[in-house]
Each structure stands twice: as structure tokens, then as C-alpha cells.
Design a protein around this motif. Sequence first.
Motif, PDB file in Angstrom:
ATOM      1  N   SER A  71      14.367  20.286 -17.986  1.00  0.00           N
ATOM      2  CA  SER A  71      13.409  20.500 -16.804  1.00  0.00           C
ATOM      3  C   SER A  71      14.346  19.116 -15.548  1.00  0.00           C
ATOM      4  O   SER A  71      15.051  19.759 -14.689  1.00  0.00           O
ATOM      5  CB  SER A  71      12.189  19.678 -16.555  1.00  0.00           C
ATOM      6  OG  SER A  71      12.181  18.635 -17.347  1.00  0.00           O
ATOM      7  N   ASN A  72      15.170  18.670 -16.420  1.00  0.00           N
ATOM      8  CA  ASN A  72      16.612  17.695 -15.664  1.00  0.00           C
ATOM      9  C   ASN A  72      17.697  18.934 -15.514  1.00  0.00           C
ATOM     10  O   ASN A  72      18.694  18.600 -14.282  1.00  0.00           O
ATOM     11  CB  ASN A  72      16.909  16.528 -16.385  1.00  0.00           C
ATOM     12  CG  ASN A  72      15.594  15.654 -15.701  1.00  0.00           C
ATOM     13  OD1 ASN A  72      15.098  15.364 -15.050  1.00  0.00           O
ATOM     14  ND2 ASN A  72      16.064  14.569 -16.721  1.00  0.00           N
ATOM     15  N   TYR A  73      17.660  20.110 -16.220  1.00  0.00           N
ATOM     16  CA  TYR A  73      18.958  20.419 -16.173  1.00  0.00           C
ATOM     17  C   TYR A  73      19.015  21.784 -15.057  1.00  0.00           C
ATOM     18  O   TYR A  73      20.304  21.422 -13.993  1.00  0.00           O
ATOM     19  CB  TYR A  73      18.968  21.120 -17.778  1.00  0.00           C
ATOM     20  CG  TYR A  73      19.860  20.595 -18.652  1.00  0.00           C
ATOM     21  CD1 TYR A  73      21.317  19.446 -18.334  1.00  0.00           C
ATOM     22  CD2 TYR A  73      19.400  20.538 -19.556  1.00  0.00           C
ATOM     23  CE1 TYR A  73      21.863  19.507 -19.546  1.00  0.00           C
ATOM     24  CE2 TYR A  73      19.719  19.341 -20.964  1.00  0.00           C
ATOM     25  CZ  TYR A  73      20.927  19.071 -20.419  1.00  0.00           C
ATOM     26  OH  TYR A  73      21.748  17.982 -21.717  1.00  0.00           O
ATOM     27  N   MET A  74      17.530  22.084 -14.862  1.00  0.00           N
ATOM     28  CA  MET A  74      16.744  22.600 -14.080  1.00  0.00           C
ATOM     29  C   MET A  74      17.286  22.198 -12.739  1.00  0.00           C
ATOM     30  O   MET A  74      17.596  22.917 -11.703  1.00  0.00           O
ATOM     31  CB  MET A  74      15.716  23.469 -13.877  1.00  0.00           C
ATOM     32  CG  MET A  74      15.608  24.279 -15.125  1.00  0.00           C
ATOM     33  SD  MET A  74      16.929  26.041 -14.877  1.00  0.00           S
ATOM     34  CE  MET A  74      16.498  26.703 -12.778  1.00  0.00           C
ATOM     35  N   THR A  75      16.940  20.603 -12.862  1.00  0.00           N
ATOM     36  CA  THR A  75      17.132  19.763 -10.990  1.00  0.00           C
ATOM     37  C   THR A  75      18.287  19.665 -10.947  1.00  0.00           C
ATOM     38  O   THR A  75      18.666  20.237  -9.559  1.00  0.00           O
ATOM     39  CB  THR A  75      16.622  18.757 -11.261  1.00  0.00           C
ATOM     40  OG1 THR A  75      15.201  18.918 -11.770  1.00  0.00           O
ATOM     41  CG2 THR A  75      17.192  17.734 -10.084  1.00  0.00           C
ATOM     42  N   LEU A  76      19.602  19.622 -11.970  1.00  0.00           N
ATOM     43  CA  LEU A  76      20.975  20.032 -11.730  1.00  0.00           C
ATOM     44  C   LEU A  76      20.917  21.795 -10.998  1.00  0.00           C
ATOM     45  O   LEU A  76      22.636  21.643 -10.401  1.00  0.00           O
ATOM     46  CB  LEU A  76      21.765  19.334 -12.462  1.00  0.00           C
ATOM     47  CG  LEU A  76      21.211  17.622 -13.595  1.00  0.00           C
ATOM     48  CD1 LEU A  76      21.762  17.575 -14.926  1.00  0.00           C
ATOM     49  CD2 LEU A  76      22.022  17.156 -11.978  1.00  0.00           C
ATOM     50  N   LEU A  94      23.200  25.827 -23.923  1.00  0.00           N
ATOM     51  CA  LEU A  94      22.520  26.411 -25.480  1.00  0.00           C
ATOM     52  C   LEU A  94      22.324  24.840 -25.902  1.00  0.00           C
ATOM     53  O   LEU A  94      21.104  24.406 -26.542  1.00  0.00           O
ATOM     54  CB  LEU A  94      23.171  27.098 -26.403  1.00  0.00           C
ATOM     55  CG  LEU A  94      23.858  28.110 -26.531  1.00  0.00           C
ATOM     56  CD1 LEU A  94      24.521  28.440 -27.613  1.00  0.00           C
ATOM     57  CD2 LEU A  94      22.403  29.365 -27.361  1.00  0.00           C
ATOM     58  N   ALA A  95      23.125  23.678 -25.219  1.00  0.00           N
ATOM     59  CA  ALA A  95      22.847  22.104 -26.191  1.00  0.00           C
ATOM     60  C   ALA A  95      22.005  21.658 -24.597  1.00  0.00           C
ATOM     61  O   ALA A  95      21.507  20.700 -24.447  1.00  0.00           O
ATOM     62  CB  ALA A  95      24.180  21.902 -26.108  1.00  0.00           C
ATOM     63  N   PHE A  96      21.407  22.347 -23.802  1.00  0.00           N
ATOM     64  CA  PHE A  96      20.554  21.408 -22.600  1.00  0.00           C
ATOM     65  C   PHE A  96      19.290  21.903 -22.954  1.00  0.00           C
ATOM     66  O   PHE A  96      18.412  21.375 -22.665  1.00  0.00           O
ATOM     67  CB  PHE A  96      20.690  23.048 -20.907  1.00  0.00           C
ATOM     68  CG  PHE A  96      21.837  22.887 -20.521  1.00  0.00           C
ATOM     69  CD1 PHE A  96      23.066  22.058 -20.568  1.00  0.00           C
ATOM     70  CD2 PHE A  96      21.670  23.820 -19.224  1.00  0.00           C
ATOM     71  CE1 PHE A  96      23.812  22.353 -19.818  1.00  0.00           C
ATOM     72  CE2 PHE A  96      22.972  23.711 -18.354  1.00  0.00           C
ATOM     73  CZ  PHE A  96      23.363  22.632 -18.646  1.00  0.00           C
ATOM     74  N   ALA A  97      18.384  22.404 -24.292  1.00  0.00           N
ATOM     75  CA  ALA A  97      17.151  21.733 -24.650  1.00  0.00           C
ATOM     76  C   ALA A  97      17.979  21.558 -26.296  1.00  0.00           C
ATOM     77  O   ALA A  97      18.806  21.656 -27.091  1.00  0.00           O
ATOM     78  CB  ALA A  97      16.826  22.735 -24.786  1.00  0.00           C
ATOM     79  N   ALA A  98      16.662  20.784 -26.713  1.00  0.00           N
ATOM     80  CA  ALA A  98      17.142  19.935 -28.122  1.00  0.00           C
ATOM     81  C   ALA A  98      16.572  20.738 -29.167  1.00  0.00           C
ATOM     82  O   ALA A  98      16.933  20.808 -29.977  1.00  0.00           O
ATOM     83  CB  ALA A  98      15.873  18.857 -28.262  1.00  0.00           C
TER      84      ALA A  98
END
Length: 577
Positions: A506-511, A451-455
Motif C-alpha cells: 500500500s505504501n508503494y501505491m501511495t508513492l 517485484l520487491a514491492f511486496a515481501a
Amino acid sequence: MGRAWAVLVISALAVRASGASAPPQPRRRLDGALVDAQPSRPALNRAAIHAMERRLDRDLEHIALDSHAPTRVELALRALALALVFAPVLCTAPFAAMSAWFCRVYWYGLLARTLGAAGVAFIKWAQWASTRTDLLPEALCHELGALRYSAPRHSARHSRRLVERAVGLALESYFESFELRPIASGSIAQVHAATLHGLAVAVKVRHPRVVERIATDFTLMECFAALVSSLGLLRWFDLEETVRQFSAVIGAQTQLQTEALHLRLCRRNFARWPDCVFPRPLLATAEVLIETFEPGRHVSDWTDPPRGAPASAAPTAAAPATAAHAAERRLLLEPPAQAQRGASERALAPAAPPPGEACLSVSSAHFVVTRGEDVYLKMLLQDNLMHADLHPGNILLREAERRVRADRPSAIVFVDLGMVAILTVEEREHFLGLLVAMGHGDGRAAAGHVLAFAAEQPNADADAFTAEMGALFERACRGYGTAPDFGEVVRGILAAVRTHRVRLGSNYMTLIINALCLDAMARKLQPSYNVLDASKPLLELHARTPRRLFSLLLPVARFVKARIDARHLRRLVRSRH
């Protein structure tokens, strides 16, 4: 004495005159390859190579990006052309909305083919969207994934013009050899094999009008996203911000100096890892990148055999390649000096597979998987710079002719660094928090980090999402030592994200996608290797120690992981004997 000097001067002038009057050594042309026939050229001019690197260092300090502002006429004409291209998709959309069967069987494929025909920006978007299983149905992602293997190729004349403009000389004067037939092509650029100062190099050349087409198409995409947002549709998706981020990433990828900078950073970060290789950039402009040619075998040859070949998950029985596949792979296995044979010669030659085509040894498979995980964890824990496309097609296995150890390959090579993810402290900590929660089997803690993956999460049902995550972990992820299926757990998390409209950066999805690629590679090459259990020493050290102490103890954790990996390999070897 004066007579001796006169004789020497006259002799020197005579030699110079005879050399000037002698006809130049002929160049022979083989199927587009320019081959220098002069035998006196040095094998390797290290001073010239180092001078090129010093010039590139200065150039990369001041990167001037190409830009293009489309006119209204260009936008109108392009919008009309796209309307015609997308007409079949739009006309059949009502049927797709009414029938899930129609979507799976017909409409998803039609949409993928239409995006492939719409141009570079739409191909890149489709390739990116194929990884977003948190947003799109898996069947659609599967169809869009086919666009990863379809790329345009431009003419030899265009490559010659751009390369000659970048180096300031004719190809024949600058290179010892240059293969005008590309050995690979992507949606942004294509690659030619060449020899420069005795060194095998790869020359990446940008496709014509890529910057203009991408600028025009993304301007139209932003207008469409603004229209959708104004109508109150897909508010949870934040379409405008997604298109804006994606256009910035792809716009930077069209500038080949950016890839040169990424290569420099990764080479610096892995300078003490001799078995992890990144190409060395030598010259870079917005349109041309010259880098060292790194031979090797694509790991995807074992994880994703070519179509028509039987797939095998066993690491000792890779699928045989087709004749076309083998010929293309030979170009990558051989340095350009040996790869200059024309296409007609290759077509007449027997379709023998490259060395090592028949099998991948247990030790080699183990090396690829464990070292691939080590690289991923280093980029995540230490560098804050993540290769954004770390799939097996961008990883090469290099087999040395003479090895220090006979049971291991010499190195793995990482290519195609056009896109990277630069991580913030918050992004790194929350993603590591998710991995640690998976290791502890704590679904509620994992939900908090996701849930913290976005502001902001304006449309997410946080309570329902947390409850579903708890049930998922209770069923499929009990923690370290219980052999959790990492891929199954992550796909379950993405399904819950999509169901409860949780936003992901988007960076989280890259990871996440890189982690899934690593897990899939391990499942194909070393089915008994569990990537989550193997990463426990590093993850637990990060979770339990302060940042400064973590940096000091990191080599110890890596040593412990290497011992565990070595013990796993010994068990595998004993089980096969």
C-alpha cells in the motif's frame, strides 16, 4: 493620605459596579454565523495561541483512540441492510462477467453509486480503490474516482455539541465568530470557519457515528475477505491483508488528533521552507481539530476545472468558475472575518470570480510544479513521511498582496493530512531504485525493484513481467534527456503488474499515485516540464553516494536543481515574448 486612598477605592468600586450592571454587548446572528460585536477584543492574542499549542503538545504525547466493538445484532442488521443496497449489483454481476461492454457502460457506474450509498467505509474504500489501477480496470477506477467529490454533511447542532464539548465553553464564549454553515466536507469530517483570539481558524468536526459505522463495516469486510480466501479466490490479491491494512489506516484517520500529529511532524520537517505551508494545529480531540485557517487558491481550479466549464491545459487560461463554485472558493480565499456573509447575501451578490480566477501566470504555474516536486522528493529522500493524498485539490496557491519578488507567489499550502505513509528503509530504497532505473532506461532493473514491492510474489510470473518491462522501456522510456512521458511509463508498469499478478504494498501505491498526480499537474500547468529529467540531480546523488555523504551533499543537489528549474523558467518567459 487616607482620604485619597478612600476616594480611589470608592471610585474603583463604582466603576466596577457600573461595568457589572451595564448590559452585555449584543451578538448578532447572520445565517448561522455568530459574530461578536464587542469592539474591545484584541486583534491577535499571541500568548493565548502559544498556550494552546503547548497544551496540544502535551496532549499529543498520549493519544487515546476511540474504539468500537460491534455486537452480533449490529452486524446482522448491518449485513441485512447492505444486502439490500448491493442487490442490484449482485443481480447484474453475471451480465457484467459475460460482457465487457455492459461493464463499461452500465455496471461500473452502478457499482460506484452503490458504494456511495453504502456508507463511509465503502466510500473510503472506493476512493482508495480508484487509485489502484494495478488491481482494477481503468474504466472502473474512473467511475470510483467520482466519489472523491461526494461527501455527507451533518447538522449545525451536531457541530455545536461536539465543539462545545471539546473546548468546554459555549461557542459564543469561546470564539469571536463561528460559521455554522460548513465551508467544506469530507467522508470523515466537515470544516467550519471561525475566529479565535483574533486568529482565523478552521474547525474540523467529525461526522456522527463514523467510528461505529466504520468498525461495523470493516468487520463485515474482513469476514467477506476470509470467505473469499477460504474458497481459493483472488489468492494473488491477498484480500484479507489488504482489508486489514486499509481498515487500520481509515480507523486512524477517524481520530482527528492523528491529523494534528501529522501536521506537527510536517511543520517541523519543513520549518526551513518558508514557501511551503502546513496548517498549525491549536487544539485536537478525537472528534474536533482546530487549526489555523490558511487562505489560498486550490490548484485543482486550474488542473481540473469545475464541470460545465471548458477545460484548458494552458497555464494562462484557466476555466471560469460557475457562480456556486466561485462562492465556495471565496470562502477559502477570505479569512473568516470577511467570509461571514450569509448564503442569502452571497446568492444576491454578483458571481464575480475570486482574484486571479481568470489566469495563472507562467511564473506561478512554474512555482507550483517545481516546488511541488521539491516537496515530494524531500518527503521521499529525507523525511520518510509522505502525504498520502497529494493531489491538486489538497494543494493551495497563496498569492501575497506584497511580495518580495513580483514574479513569484508567496507560498503553496498543503492541507488534509489525515492519511500519511510512513516509509521503511526498504520501501524508500526500492522505489528510488525504480525511479533511477527509469532515468537510466533499464527495464530489467526496474522490474526487479517492482517485484520487491511486496515481501512475497506467490502468483506472479516474474519472467514474463520482466520481459514486458524491458519491451515497455525500449518503446517509451530511454532514460534522462529523451523526454520520457513519466505518466505513460508508470501506467504501462501498472498494466503489466495487473496482467502478471504482481503484488504491490500500500505504501508503494501511495508513492506511485502521488508521483502520477505530480506528473499530471505538470502536464496541465507546464507541459514542457519533465518531472523525471528535473529530478535527475537528486536521484543520481542518491544512487551514487553513501547515505551519510548523501545527507551532506543534498543541499548542493537541491541548488543544482533550482538553477535548472530557473533556466527552464527563463526559456519559457522568453518564448512567450
